[in-house]
Scaffold this active site. Structure first.
Site, PDB file in Angstrom:
ATOM      1  N   GLU A 151       1.445 -14.297 -24.811  1.00 37.02           N
ATOM      2  CA  GLU A 151       2.116 -14.417 -23.508  1.00 37.02           C
ATOM      3  C   GLU A 151       2.886 -13.148 -23.123  1.00 37.02           C
ATOM      4  O   GLU A 151       4.116 -13.167 -23.002  1.00 37.02           O
ATOM      5  CB  GLU A 151       3.053 -15.622 -23.483  1.00 37.02           C
ATOM      6  CG  GLU A 151       2.313 -16.935 -23.529  1.00 37.02           C
ATOM      7  CD  GLU A 151       3.213 -18.144 -23.266  1.00 37.02           C
ATOM      8  OE1 GLU A 151       4.442 -18.016 -23.437  1.00 37.02           O
ATOM      9  OE2 GLU A 151       2.669 -19.195 -22.906  1.00 37.02           O
ATOM     10  N   CYS A 158      14.181   0.993 -19.826  1.00 34.60           N
ATOM     11  CA  CYS A 158      14.806   1.999 -20.682  1.00 34.60           C
ATOM     12  C   CYS A 158      14.393   3.415 -20.257  1.00 34.60           C
ATOM     13  O   CYS A 158      13.575   3.604 -19.354  1.00 34.60           O
ATOM     14  CB  CYS A 158      14.420   1.735 -22.138  1.00 34.60           C
ATOM     15  SG  CYS A 158      12.747   2.239 -22.541  1.00 34.60           S
ATOM     16  N   GLU A 308      -3.104 -23.295 -24.881  1.00 33.79           N
ATOM     17  CA  GLU A 308      -1.955 -24.095 -25.301  1.00 33.79           C
ATOM     18  C   GLU A 308      -1.633 -25.134 -24.239  1.00 33.79           C
ATOM     19  O   GLU A 308      -1.780 -24.893 -23.044  1.00 33.79           O
ATOM     20  CB  GLU A 308      -0.686 -23.225 -25.420  1.00 33.79           C
ATOM     21  CG  GLU A 308      -0.637 -22.239 -26.539  1.00 33.79           C
ATOM     22  CD  GLU A 308       0.697 -21.479 -26.532  1.00 33.79           C
ATOM     23  OE1 GLU A 308       1.709 -22.024 -26.056  1.00 33.79           O
ATOM     24  OE2 GLU A 308       0.711 -20.332 -26.990  1.00 33.79           O
TER      25      GLU A 308
HETATM   26  C1  GLA Z   1       4.466 -20.642 -25.155  1.00 37.95           C
HETATM   27  C2  GLA Z   1       4.250 -19.826 -26.407  1.00 37.95           C
HETATM   28  C3  GLA Z   1       4.321 -20.614 -27.653  1.00 37.95           C
HETATM   29  C4  GLA Z   1       5.423 -21.656 -27.590  1.00 37.95           C
HETATM   30  C5  GLA Z   1       5.228 -22.521 -26.375  1.00 37.95           C
HETATM   31  C6  GLA Z   1       6.258 -23.613 -26.245  1.00 37.95           C
HETATM   32  O1  GLA Z   1       3.346 -21.037 -24.532  1.00 37.95           O
HETATM   33  O2  GLA Z   1       3.063 -19.083 -26.367  1.00 37.95           O
HETATM   34  O3  GLA Z   1       4.536 -19.721 -28.707  1.00 37.95           O
HETATM   35  O4  GLA Z   1       6.634 -21.003 -27.513  1.00 37.95           O
HETATM   36  O5  GLA Z   1       5.329 -21.716 -25.234  1.00 37.95           O
HETATM   37  O6  GLA Z   1       6.088 -24.364 -25.059  1.00 37.95           O
HETATM   38 ZN    ZN Z   2      11.208   0.586 -22.122  1.00 30.22          ZN
END
Ligand code: GLA
Ligand code: ZN
Length: 671
Positions: A151, A158, A308
């Site tokens: 993600e 910076c 996910e």
């Molecule tokens: C994201 C992340 C995961 C986890 C989920 C929880 O999608 O990729 O690592 O933190 O959220 O909802």
């Molecule tokens: Zn930076």
């Protein structure tokens, strides 16, 4: 049909973190995965600190064991590169890898997604880790994908990023004069004489709030630069793993409409699209569907992976409501109905510490299979086994498209005027909702995508018309297409510089109108118009326009611009171009979309009552009709042809009334 993997079924599984547990627990996990029909695990998402205890030391012993164990148990692996959270020792030794916030605050070690994308140290060590992982595990034939980082998100302000921004600008504009022109720096004494005079636009410089900038051109370029900076990190890791495993597809998990990264650009460098779906408790089925459409559209309709979702509950919302019985299954199939070829979860086993310990999991803290959530997961797993490879690689067939464009998103929402409450995605959603109600498939496309396959193209708030876009829309309409665009369109070019001569600028001839003024209504204030004898609200924005060849279909009813056109239609070449000069209600969008679809003979995949969503995916010779009942009661529909229900294993005859129980799903295969 082109498939992501040569699988014989949809992959089923998700993020698995055995490194948080002892080996006795691993063995139990393997038993439980089998019970749940889980065949795929995403490994190694956050293990950098374990894999690299110090600058020169790497330790893969635990991951080796895990890789061996999952292979021995017949599991496929999505192998992550672990680069979304750097080790503490690295931050201590090289503080330059830490991010600086929008307000200028330099962060210390902590959290995740915390590395400066332009830090040479971060790039060096993240790429080295990806390289080592690929080299070490390249002979595992059960690795089905690389999952780069996790993600990608956030931003950094910076000094390294500032230097990199200056270099990025130089590459883009070549001369400082061109930069000054593009940013219109004669405004407020901003003329730059050297690249190193340019600073990052944040609270220390051009901003007086996160979304309030005094120089849109600078801020929009920073957004592009920031997205490119992270994309560069991704590409470097991509190349590192491809060097060892050229045949393993590479992805990174996206997050629906994520404003800070231009996913349409990113998707060009991804072998397949994958994303994480966490609808909030108020999300409508159409809002969830739109997210899926975006993901499907990123690769021109190719299937994507639902990387996910939570089996039951999230941990990060103010109220983390449980997914009611049947809802996990329903939402999983909704993703499939809109193009997913895998159903995956976060997480396999609930952790015991830190902020995700109350996040839903396949295996709960109770640790056994006797839970509602596990039973639902196992039942879905069994169903996916039964479906096998039938739907893999199949495609939806859309004759309608809605354009979504990140530059427009930034341009619209950084704009000082006409309205701060105008949200780009909301207007896209308003149009999408109407198509969705009729079960009319819609592709969410970029301004660069080919339009020739569509009959109807909607471009809600096409504020920024980048070069070439107007010509493509012009050709599309000339060739017989229907274009629908809205208020605040055609104002600026790609530099956010106004096209003078009257709005909607380069779209003026296509639409046959001239917009003279734009009235932004405060929240709660409304105007109205009557169309086909029905009165509709007008709010948010009311453009004051004159027709120049277009016909007015409705006029404002109130205020000093009473009687001026609000909806216009222009015949242009073989096609038509509509302009909707205001925002209205769901009833309006519904009737309006119905009209343009009637004119173009576009039909939904099936007529269904409210709450019963229908989509269709096609293989070369089969059609798969998905019926998803989001409502709280049984719904029914009339079958339009003969089918076989592949879940219930019953035949359905044309003309038969078919019931779908509350939250239930039916998948009908054409016979
Ligand atoms: C994201 C992340 C995961 C986890 C989920 C929880 O999608 O990729 O690592 O933190 O959220 O909802
Ligand atoms: Zn930076």
């Amino acid at each position: 049909m082109e498939r992501i993997w040569k699988n014989n079924k949809m992959s089923y599984g998700g993020d698995y973190n055995p490194e948080q547990w002892d080996e006795a627990t691993w063995a139990e996990d393997m038993r439980l995965f089998k019970l749940a029909h889980i065949d795929t695990v995403t490994l190694n998402v956050f293990s950098w600190a374990t894999l690299q205890p110090s600058e020169d030391e790497y330790d893969f012993s635990k991951l080796d064991k895990i890789m061996e164990m999952v292979k021995a148990n017949g599991l496929k692996v999505v192998l992550a590169t672990s680069t979304a959270a750097h080790p503490a020792w690295m931050a201590k030794r090289y503080p330059e890898i830490l991010r600086t916030e929008f307000n200028g605050m330099r962060r210390k070690f902590g959290g995740r997604h915390n590395s400066c994308p332009n830090s040479p140290v971060y790039r060096k060590y993240s790429v080295r880790l990806a390289d080592k992982l690929a080299e070490r595990y390249k002979n595992y034939d059960n690795i089905i994908a690389w999952h780069i980082s996790n993600e990608y998100s956030g931003e950094c302000y910076c000094d390294l990023c500032e230097k990199a921004f200056q270099g990025w600008l130089k590459d883009k504009y070549k001369t400082i004069d061109e930069l000054n022109r593009a940013w219109d720096t004669s405004f407020w004494s901003h003329t730059f004489y050297d690249w190193d005079e340019v600073v990052l636009p944040n609270m220390l410089s051009e901003h007086f709030g996160y979304e309030y900038t005094m120089f849109q051109g600078i801020t929009i370029d920073y957004r592009r630069f920031s997205s490119d900076s992270m994309l560069e990190c991704y590409k470097l890791e991509y190349d590192a793993v491809k060097k060892h495993t050229p045949d393993i597809p590479v992805t990174t998990n996206l997050m629906e409409f994520y404003k800070l990264l231009d996913y349409q650009k990113w998707a060009k460098y991804m072998d397949f699209v994958s994303w994480d779906s966490y609808p909030d408790t108020k999300a409508t089925p159409a809002a969830m569907a739109l997210n899926h459409e975006l993901m499907r559209g990123l690769k021109q309709g190719k299937p994507f992976v639902l990387m996910e979702q939570t089996p039951s509950v999230t941990n990060w919302q103010p109220y983390n409501a449980l997914k009611r019985p049947g809802v996990m299954r329903l939402w999983s199939y909704q993703a499939v109905a809109h193009g997913a070829d895998a159903v995956m979860f976060f997480q396999m086993r609930r952790s015991i510490g830190a902020c995700e310990k109350y996040h839903g999991a396949v295996i709960d803290h109770a640790g056994h299979e006797n839970t509602r959530v596990f039973r639902e997961l196992a039942a879905l797993g069994a169903e996916l086994d039964k479906i096998g490879d039938k739907t893999l690689g199949t495609r939806e067939k859309a004759e309608c498209a809605i354009v979504f464009d990140w530059d427009n998103w930034w341009g619209i929402e950084y704009s000082a005027g006409p309205s701060r409450i105008m949200r780009y995605r909301d207007e896209v959603q308003n149009y999408y909702n109407a198509f969705h109600e009729y079960n009319i498939p819609v592709d969410i496309i970029s301004v660069e995508d080919d339009l020739s396959q569509y009959k109807i193209v909607c471009t809600p708030i096409l504020y920024m018309v980048k070069s070439g876009v107007d010509e493509r829309l012009r050709q599309f309409v000339k060739n017989g297409g229907t274009l629908v665009t809205t208020f605040v369109s055609g104002y600026v070019d790609e530099h956010d510089l106004v096209t003078v001569g009257g709005y909607p600028g380069k779209l003026r001839d296509i639409l046959g109108i001239w917009v003279e003024e734009c009235d932004a209504l405060p929240e709660g204030k409304k105007n109205s118009f009557v169309w086909e004898d029905i009165k509709y609200d007008a709010d948010l924005i009311c453009d004051l326009l004159h027709t120049e060849g277009a016909e007015a279909l409705a006029v404002y009813e109130e205020d000093f611009y009473k009687g001026m056109p609000v909806i216009t239609r222009n015949s242009f070449g073989q096609g038509k171009a509509y302009y909707v000069a205001t925002r209205s209600t769901a009833e309006f969008y519904k009737r309006f979309v119905e009209l343009v679809c009637e004119e173009q003979d576009v039909k939904g995949v099936l007529e269904t009552p409210e709450g019963l969503e229908a989509t269709a995916r096609y293989s070369e010779d089969k059609k798969y009709l998905f019926l998803l009942n989001h409502a709280e009661d049984t719904k029914s529909f009339i079958a339009d042809a003969n089918y076989y229900d592949i879940l219930k294993e019953v035949s359905v005859k044309a003309g038969e009334e078919v019931e779908v129980a509350a939250k239930d799903v039916r998948i009908l295969e054409s016979v």
